[in-house]
Design an enzyme around this catalytic site. Sequence first.
Site, mmCIF file in Angstrom:
data_model
loop_
_atom_site.group_PDB
_atom_site.id
_atom_site.type_symbol
_atom_site.label_atom_id
_atom_site.label_comp_id
_atom_site.label_asym_id
_atom_site.label_seq_id
_atom_site.Cartn_x
_atom_site.Cartn_y
_atom_site.Cartn_z
ATOM 1 N N LYS A 1 25.038 -15.576 -31.162
ATOM 2 C CA LYS A 1 24.109 -16.428 -31.895
ATOM 3 C C LYS A 1 23.989 -15.874 -33.303
ATOM 4 C CE LYS A 1 19.343 -18.126 -31.223
ATOM 5 N NZ LYS A 1 18.254 -18.053 -30.219
ATOM 6 N N GLY B 1 32.755 -26.651 -30.070
ATOM 7 C CA GLY B 1 32.197 -26.174 -31.348
ATOM 8 C C GLY B 1 30.960 -25.363 -31.021
ATOM 9 N N PHE C 1 27.102 -24.595 -30.522
ATOM 10 C CA PHE C 1 25.903 -25.400 -30.236
ATOM 11 C C PHE C 1 24.775 -24.840 -31.060
ATOM 12 C CE2 PHE C 1 27.245 -28.508 -27.330
ATOM 13 C CZ PHE C 1 28.495 -28.055 -27.039
ATOM 14 N N GLY C 2 24.467 -25.585 -32.109
ATOM 15 C CA GLY C 2 23.522 -25.045 -33.074
ATOM 16 C C GLY C 2 24.251 -23.854 -33.654
ATOM 17 N N LYS C 3 23.635 -22.684 -33.472
ATOM 18 C CA LYS C 3 24.247 -21.517 -34.113
ATOM 19 C C LYS C 3 24.840 -20.578 -33.067
ATOM 20 C CE LYS C 3 19.496 -20.526 -33.770
ATOM 21 N NZ LYS C 3 18.373 -21.384 -34.033
ATOM 22 N N VAL C 4 25.094 -21.140 -31.845
ATOM 23 C CA VAL C 4 25.589 -20.270 -30.766
ATOM 24 C C VAL C 4 27.081 -20.520 -30.563
ATOM 25 C CG1 VAL C 4 25.333 -19.573 -28.373
ATOM 26 C CG2 VAL C 4 23.332 -20.324 -29.654
ATOM 27 N N VAL D 1 35.396 -33.618 -25.310
ATOM 28 C CA VAL D 1 34.819 -32.437 -24.654
ATOM 29 C C VAL D 1 33.859 -31.829 -25.672
ATOM 30 C CG1 VAL D 1 35.263 -30.125 -23.773
ATOM 31 C CG2 VAL D 1 36.881 -31.985 -23.305
ATOM 32 N N PRO D 2 32.576 -31.713 -25.287
ATOM 33 C CA PRO D 2 31.648 -31.155 -26.288
ATOM 34 C C PRO D 2 32.105 -29.723 -26.620
ATOM 35 C CG PRO D 2 30.569 -31.320 -24.121
ATOM 36 C CD PRO D 2 31.922 -31.902 -23.982
ATOM 37 N N ASP E 1 9.244 -22.423 -24.488
ATOM 38 C CA ASP E 1 10.138 -23.550 -24.806
ATOM 39 C C ASP E 1 11.078 -23.850 -23.631
ATOM 40 O OD1 ASP E 1 12.222 -24.397 -27.721
ATOM 41 O OD2 ASP E 1 10.909 -25.597 -26.436
HETATM 42 N N1 LIG Z 1 19.644 -21.083 -28.273
HETATM 43 C C1 LIG Z 1 20.243 -20.051 -27.622
HETATM 44 N N2 LIG Z 1 19.865 -18.773 -27.690
HETATM 45 N N3 LIG Z 1 20.665 -18.058 -26.889
HETATM 46 C C2 LIG Z 1 21.540 -18.931 -26.338
HETATM 47 C C3 LIG Z 1 22.585 -18.620 -25.396
HETATM 48 C C4 LIG Z 1 22.795 -17.382 -24.819
HETATM 49 N N4 LIG Z 1 23.854 -17.480 -23.961
HETATM 50 C C5 LIG Z 1 24.332 -18.760 -23.979
HETATM 51 N N5 LIG Z 1 25.336 -19.319 -23.281
HETATM 52 C C6 LIG Z 1 25.598 -20.637 -23.458
HETATM 53 C C7 LIG Z 1 24.873 -21.435 -24.353
HETATM 54 C C8 LIG Z 1 25.162 -22.869 -24.529
HETATM 55 C C9 LIG Z 1 24.231 -23.818 -24.887
HETATM 56 N N6 LIG Z 1 24.829 -25.021 -24.916
HETATM 57 C C10 LIG Z 1 26.129 -24.898 -24.611
HETATM 58 C C11 LIG Z 1 27.146 -25.848 -24.515
HETATM 59 C C12 LIG Z 1 28.398 -25.426 -24.192
HETATM 60 C C13 LIG Z 1 28.630 -24.086 -23.909
HETATM 61 C C14 LIG Z 1 27.626 -23.132 -23.997
HETATM 62 C C15 LIG Z 1 26.381 -23.553 -24.346
HETATM 63 C C16 LIG Z 1 23.819 -20.863 -25.072
HETATM 64 C C17 LIG Z 1 23.546 -19.514 -24.878
HETATM 65 O O1 LIG Z 1 21.305 -20.215 -26.745
#
Ligand SMILES: Nc1nnc(-c2c[nH]c3ncc(-c4c[nH]c5ccccc45)cc23)o1
Length: 333
Positions: free
Chosen positions: A105, A85, A87-90, A82-83, A191
């Site tokens: 974030k 951790g 995601f990047g810094k989120v 299950v992915p 983006d």
């Molecule tokens: N680069 C960035 N800047 N703001 C966000 C952001 C705001 N609310 C969010 N909610 C979910 C996720 C998210 C991305 N990949 C995922 C994989 C699994 C679960 C959640 C996620 C990312 C965000 O992302």
Amino acid sequence: ESGEGVDGGAGGVKYGKATDLLDFINLVSDMALAERQHLPEEMGVVLNKKEMAVQKGRYQINREFVLFPWKLTYKNPRTGLVPNGSFGKVHLAQDTKTRKRMACKLIPMENFRAADVEIQAKFRHENIAELYGALLWDQKLHLFMEAGEGGSVLEKVDSCGPMREFEIIWVTRQVLRGLEYLHANKVIHHDIKPSNIVLMSDKAVLVDFGLTVQMTEEMYTPRDLRGTEMYMSPEVVLCRGHDTKIDIYSLGTTIIHMQTGSPPWATRFPRTAYPSYLYIIHKLAPPMEDVAEDCSPAMRSFLGRAMERNPTLRASAPELLTHEALHPPREDQ
Ligand SMILES: Nc1nnc(-c2c[nH]c3ncc(-c4c[nH]c5ccccc45)cc23)o1
């Protein structure tokens, strides 16, 4: 400055409005490193009074909130994991008192750009991830936002394969509503791509406003190339000025990714042999050859309007929202 906490506490975190958050962002951006290094406690502005319980001016990790890995519902077929951790810094954050789950974030101060927050603080729309608050602690800016717990469209496609047309229509309509709102305010996201569209149970929202700009003239001429190559429009590659229409082109390439499981160009020009796609995007016609074979005629026509090479002829968000591809007759679904 450490303003009055919610209940008179002297802590550094206070409730405020978007303007207070923007003042805070400018304050910390201008703070010298030495000042930032030895902060006695976290500082910040919280907008979401209902769901973030600031205690005596404090909002501390592992006290008022906890951070933990995202738990997604689907497994990655390749790794079987299950992915999770961050995601990047989120990361996923949860307020310990209200149980509200949020995205958090973490942005190291050395590469923080006020733009990352300004747009989200100034512009609010149901298809833009809402900004709940910003805290500075341990040399990192913590941005609390609306969480898309279904993950991003990229994770969905990577784990579950190409999306069906009715799912693509559902995502595309929401992204277009968010773009219609941003573009009406002369804001370019810059983006648009599968990883910047996140999913909730009842909607999809745009995230990551780090490259976003608000235009002051009719055209925006960047100093540097902004965006992600595969989804970039020819006019961005040309670097001679562009406008909000670039987001429409990137939405077109994002739809190709949702319906085929790969970004445009990648199948015909494998990344191993082509380190950069900028020349291809500049020289070749828009990637209509990469549209899925089973794509409906209506969606194919939609993609033709979204990826029109000439931005003045390219459709706008309001035009595409009325396109027949987004209003299929019921039996098509
Ligand atoms: N680069 C960035 N800047 N703001 C966000 C952001 C705001 N609310 C969010 N909610 C979910 C996720 C998210 C991305 N990949 C995922 C994989 C699994 C679960 C959640 C996620 C990312 C965000 O992302």
